[in-house]
Design an enzyme around this catalytic site. Structure first.
Site, PDB file in Angstrom:
ATOM      1  N   ARG A  61       0.875  -1.309   0.178  1.00  0.00           N
ATOM      2  CA  ARG A  61       0.387  -0.165  -0.056  1.00  0.00           C
ATOM      3  C   ARG A  61       1.210   1.328  -0.283  1.00  0.00           C
ATOM      4  O   ARG A  61       2.281   1.037   0.288  1.00  0.00           O
ATOM      5  CB  ARG A  61      -1.053  -0.092   1.014  1.00  0.00           C
ATOM      6  CG  ARG A  61      -0.194  -0.179   2.881  1.00  0.00           C
ATOM      7  CD  ARG A  61      -0.838   0.319   3.566  1.00  0.00           C
ATOM      8  NE  ARG A  61      -0.764   1.826   3.272  1.00  0.00           N
ATOM      9  CZ  ARG A  61       0.432   2.693   3.700  1.00  0.00           C
ATOM     10  NH1 ARG A  61       1.297   2.174   4.018  1.00  0.00           N
ATOM     11  NH2 ARG A  61       0.502   3.596   3.405  1.00  0.00           N
ATOM     12  N   GLY A  62       0.045   2.110  -0.208  1.00  0.00           N
ATOM     13  CA  GLY A  62       1.274   3.724  -0.025  1.00  0.00           C
ATOM     14  C   GLY A  62       1.328   3.883  -1.787  1.00  0.00           C
ATOM     15  O   GLY A  62       1.891   3.022  -2.502  1.00  0.00           O
ATOM     16  N   ARG A  80      -6.432  -1.241  -7.819  1.00  0.00           N
ATOM     17  CA  ARG A  80      -6.542   0.132  -7.149  1.00  0.00           C
ATOM     18  C   ARG A  80      -6.806   1.731  -8.121  1.00  0.00           C
ATOM     19  O   ARG A  80      -6.147   1.785  -9.225  1.00  0.00           O
ATOM     20  CB  ARG A  80      -5.825   0.499  -6.861  1.00  0.00           C
ATOM     21  CG  ARG A  80      -6.044  -0.307  -4.971  1.00  0.00           C
ATOM     22  CD  ARG A  80      -5.046   0.087  -3.400  1.00  0.00           C
ATOM     23  NE  ARG A  80      -5.863   0.721  -2.545  1.00  0.00           N
ATOM     24  CZ  ARG A  80      -5.415   1.510  -1.029  1.00  0.00           C
ATOM     25  NH1 ARG A  80      -4.304   1.406  -1.068  1.00  0.00           N
ATOM     26  NH2 ARG A  80      -6.584   2.344  -0.598  1.00  0.00           N
ATOM     27  N   ASN A 112      -5.981  12.264  -1.133  1.00  0.00           N
ATOM     28  CA  ASN A 112      -5.240  11.646  -0.173  1.00  0.00           C
ATOM     29  C   ASN A 112      -6.112  11.221   0.223  1.00  0.00           C
ATOM     30  O   ASN A 112      -7.103  11.121   0.876  1.00  0.00           O
ATOM     31  CB  ASN A 112      -3.994  12.955   0.373  1.00  0.00           C
ATOM     32  CG  ASN A 112      -2.773  11.322   0.827  1.00  0.00           C
ATOM     33  OD1 ASN A 112      -2.347  11.129   0.812  1.00  0.00           O
ATOM     34  ND2 ASN A 112      -2.608  12.199   2.747  1.00  0.00           N
ATOM     35  N   LYS A 113      -4.876  10.560   1.911  1.00  0.00           N
ATOM     36  CA  LYS A 113      -6.103   9.370   2.323  1.00  0.00           C
ATOM     37  C   LYS A 113      -6.842  10.249   2.748  1.00  0.00           C
ATOM     38  O   LYS A 113      -6.880  11.668   2.947  1.00  0.00           O
ATOM     39  CB  LYS A 113      -5.249   9.123   3.348  1.00  0.00           C
ATOM     40  CG  LYS A 113      -5.802   7.972   4.547  1.00  0.00           C
ATOM     41  CD  LYS A 113      -6.725   7.011   4.843  1.00  0.00           C
ATOM     42  CE  LYS A 113      -5.432   5.572   3.668  1.00  0.00           C
ATOM     43  NZ  LYS A 113      -6.411   4.905   2.773  1.00  0.00           N
ATOM     44  N   GLY A 165       3.199   5.538  -3.452  1.00  0.00           N
ATOM     45  CA  GLY A 165       4.682   5.291  -4.848  1.00  0.00           C
ATOM     46  C   GLY A 165       5.234   3.605  -4.823  1.00  0.00           C
ATOM     47  O   GLY A 165       5.065   3.077  -5.191  1.00  0.00           O
ATOM     48  N   CYS A 203      -1.623   9.479   7.931  1.00  0.00           N
ATOM     49  CA  CYS A 203      -1.559   7.641   7.430  1.00  0.00           C
ATOM     50  C   CYS A 203      -0.278   7.157   7.772  1.00  0.00           C
ATOM     51  O   CYS A 203       0.496   7.357   8.505  1.00  0.00           O
ATOM     52  CB  CYS A 203      -2.533   8.114   6.180  1.00  0.00           C
ATOM     53  SG  CYS A 203      -2.789   6.511   5.476  1.00  0.00           S
ATOM     54  N   ASP A 256      -1.812  11.121  -3.126  1.00  0.00           N
ATOM     55  CA  ASP A 256      -1.854   9.609  -4.125  1.00  0.00           C
ATOM     56  C   ASP A 256      -1.998  10.028  -5.814  1.00  0.00           C
ATOM     57  O   ASP A 256      -1.607   9.656  -6.646  1.00  0.00           O
ATOM     58  CB  ASP A 256      -3.440   8.851  -3.449  1.00  0.00           C
ATOM     59  CG  ASP A 256      -2.982   7.952  -2.450  1.00  0.00           C
ATOM     60  OD1 ASP A 256      -3.085   8.397  -1.130  1.00  0.00           O
ATOM     61  OD2 ASP A 256      -3.068   6.512  -2.502  1.00  0.00           O
TER      62      ASP A 256
HETATM   63  C1  RUB Z   1      -1.961   6.477   1.789  1.00  0.00           C
HETATM   64  C2  RUB Z   1      -1.744   7.295   1.642  1.00  0.00           C
HETATM   65  C3  RUB Z   1      -0.422   7.702   1.583  1.00  0.00           C
HETATM   66  C4  RUB Z   1      -0.241   7.915   0.175  1.00  0.00           C
HETATM   67  C5  RUB Z   1       1.535   8.550  -0.086  1.00  0.00           C
HETATM   68  O1  RUB Z   1      -2.727   5.590   1.560  1.00  0.00           O
HETATM   69  O2  RUB Z   1      -2.806   7.908   1.995  1.00  0.00           O
HETATM   70  O3  RUB Z   1      -0.416   9.396   1.857  1.00  0.00           O
HETATM   71  O4  RUB Z   1      -0.017   6.451  -0.561  1.00  0.00           O
HETATM   72  O5  RUB Z   1       2.098   7.571  -0.045  1.00  0.00           O
HETATM   73  P1  RUB Z   1      -2.830   3.664   1.614  1.00  0.00           P
HETATM   74  P2  RUB Z   1       3.473   7.840  -0.362  1.00  0.00           P
HETATM   75  O6  RUB Z   1      -2.665   2.984   2.273  1.00  0.00           O
HETATM   76  O7  RUB Z   1      -4.499   3.661   1.559  1.00  0.00           O
HETATM   77  O8  RUB Z   1      -2.991   3.425  -0.208  1.00  0.00           O
HETATM   78  O9  RUB Z   1       4.188   8.866   0.007  1.00  0.00           O
HETATM   79  O10 RUB Z   1       4.491   6.372   0.173  1.00  0.00           O
HETATM   80  O11 RUB Z   1       3.850   7.398  -1.787  1.00  0.00           O
END
Ligand code: RUB
Length: 309
Positions: free
Chosen positions: A16-17, A59, A204-205, A19, A125, A194
Site C-alpha cells: 500500500r501507499g 486500486r 490523499n487518504k 509510491g 496516514c 495519491d
Molecule cells: C496511503 C496514503 C498516503 C499516500 C502517499 O493510503 O494515502 O498518504 O499513498 O504515500 P493507503 P507515499 O494506505 O490506502 O494506500 O508517500 O508512501 O507514496
C-alpha cells in the site's frame, strides 16, 4: 512477484501507499517480461496488455500506479522483437523504481529545510514521502516533535508512529478526531499524495482535507510531499479522479449493527489547492498552480499519446 500475486497484494493492502504500489506495478510487468519464454510478439503483447489492465484495476485512485505502468511500457510498441521488448520493459521498470526511490530521498532533503528547531509537526496516514522529510530533518539534528493520526479504518498511523519512534523521534499518536484539538500547538503539517490534479487539488487518504481545513483555520502551514509521478495527466483533459470505496467490514462488522444501518467507506478525499502552502517534489518546492507546468514539461508530447490509452 508475478502479476496476479502483486495484484492481490495491492488489493488486500499488503502492498500500500502510492509510491509502493507504483513500484510494485512496474516490477510485476518486468516479472511478466522476464518470465515470458515464447517468441511470438502477438502473444507477448496480449499477455502484457492483460497484465497492464489487471494491475491498473487493482486500486483506482493513485495515479502513481498508472504513471508507473506507463513509464514501464514506454516505447514497447516500437520494439522489433520479443527480446527487445523484454529488455526494454525490464530496464524501464528498473529506471522507474530507482527514480521513484531517489525522488523520495530528494523530497526529504528539500522538505527538511522547512523544519526548524521547536516545530510541532502533524502528519496523516503513512506516507514515505512525508516521513522522508521528517526523518531527514531529524537526522540533521533538528529538535521537533510529531503528532500522527491513527487513520481509521486501516490504522496506517501505527506504521508511522513505530517508524518514527525507531528513528528516535518524539512521536505522539492521536485519533483522527483529535486533529483540530492538537492544531493549536502544531506549526507545520506534512502529508503525502495519491494523486495531484492539473489544477493543484490534492487527493490523499480520507481525512486529509480535515487536516487542511483545521490548519487553515489555525494559520498553520500545510505541505504536500509528492513525487511528480503523482501528478495526473488525465485531469488535464477533464477526467475526474475516482475515489476508491472499500469493503464495509473495514469500518464495522455487520454483527454489531442493526440490519438497516448503511456504511459508507471512501478511502481518499480531495483538498482544494487554496489550502496548500507548497508541494514538495523531487524537482523542488512548487505551488499548486505550478503542477500544470511541471507535468507538461516532464511529459512533453507524450502527454497526448498517453491520454486515452
Ligand atoms: C496511503 C496514503 C498516503 C499516500 C502517499 O493510503 O494515502 O498518504 O499513498 O504515500 P493507503 P507515499 O494506505 O490506502 O494506500 O508517500 O508512501 O507514496
Amino acid at each position: 512477484m508475478d502479476v496476479d500475486t502483486t495484484v492481490e497484494a495491492i488489493r488486500s493492502m499488503e502492498i500500500r501507499g502510492a509510491g509502493r504500489i507504483a513500484r510494485a506495478g512496474a516490477s510485476a510487468l518486468a516479472d511478466y517480461a522476464s518470465k515470458y519464454e515464447g517468441d511470438d510478439p502477438k502473444e507477448f503483447m496480449i499477455g502484457l496488455m492483460d497484465a497492464k489492465s489487471k494491475i491498473l484495476d487493482s486500486r483506482p485512485t493513485a495515479v502513481s500506479l498508472w504513471n508507473g505502468v506507463h513509464a514501464t511500457l514506454r516505447g514497447v510498441e516500437n520494439c522489433g522483437s520479443v527480446t527487445d521488448a523484454k529488455e526494454l520493459i525490464i530496464s524501464n521498470a528498473d529506471r522507474f523504481n530507482k527514480g521513484s526511490l531517489e525522488a523520495v530521498r530528494s523530497i526529504g532533503e528539500i522538505g527538511a529545510k522547512r523544519i526548524q528547531d521547536g516545530d510541532v509537526i502533524l502528519t496523516h496516514c503513512n506516507s514515505s514521502a512525508a516521513l522522508s522529510v521528517i526523518k531527514t530533518a531529524h537526522r540533521q539534528g533538528k529538535k521537533f516533535r510529531v503528532y500522527a493520526t491513527e487513520s481509521r479504518p486501516w490504522r496506517q498511523g501505527i506504521l508511522t508512529v513505530n517508524e518514527l519512534a525507531k528513528e528516535g523521534i518524539d512521536i505522539t499518536l492521536i485519533i483522527d478526531s483529535a486533529v483540530r484539538s492538537v492544531m493549536k500547538s502544531v506549526t507545520k503539517v506534512f502529508v503525502g499524495a495519491d494523486t495531484i490534479t492539473s489544477h493543484g487539488t490534492l487527493v490523499n487518504k480520507i481525512g486529509t482535507s480535515q487536516l487542511a481545513l483545521a490548519a487553515n483555520e489555525a494559520r498553520v502551514q500545510f505541505y504536500v510531499c509528492s513525487e511528480t509521478y503523482k501528478f495526473s495527466p488525465m485531469t488535464l483533459f477533464g477526467d475526474m479522479v475516482t475515489i476508491e470505496e472499500r469493503d464495509h467490514d473495514e469500518v464495522a462488522k455487520r454483527d454489531i449493527l442493526e440490519p438497516s444501518v448503511k456504511i459508507f467507506n471512501p478511502v481518499f478525499d480531495s483538498t482544494p489547492s487554496k489550502y496548500i502552502d507548497g508541494i514538495i517534489t523531487e524537482v523542488g518546492l512548487i505551488s499548486p498552480g505550478s503542477v500544470y507546468h511541471v507535468m507538461t514539461r516532464q511529459l512533453g508530447d507524450d502527454i497526448f499519446k498517453l491520454i486515452g490509452d
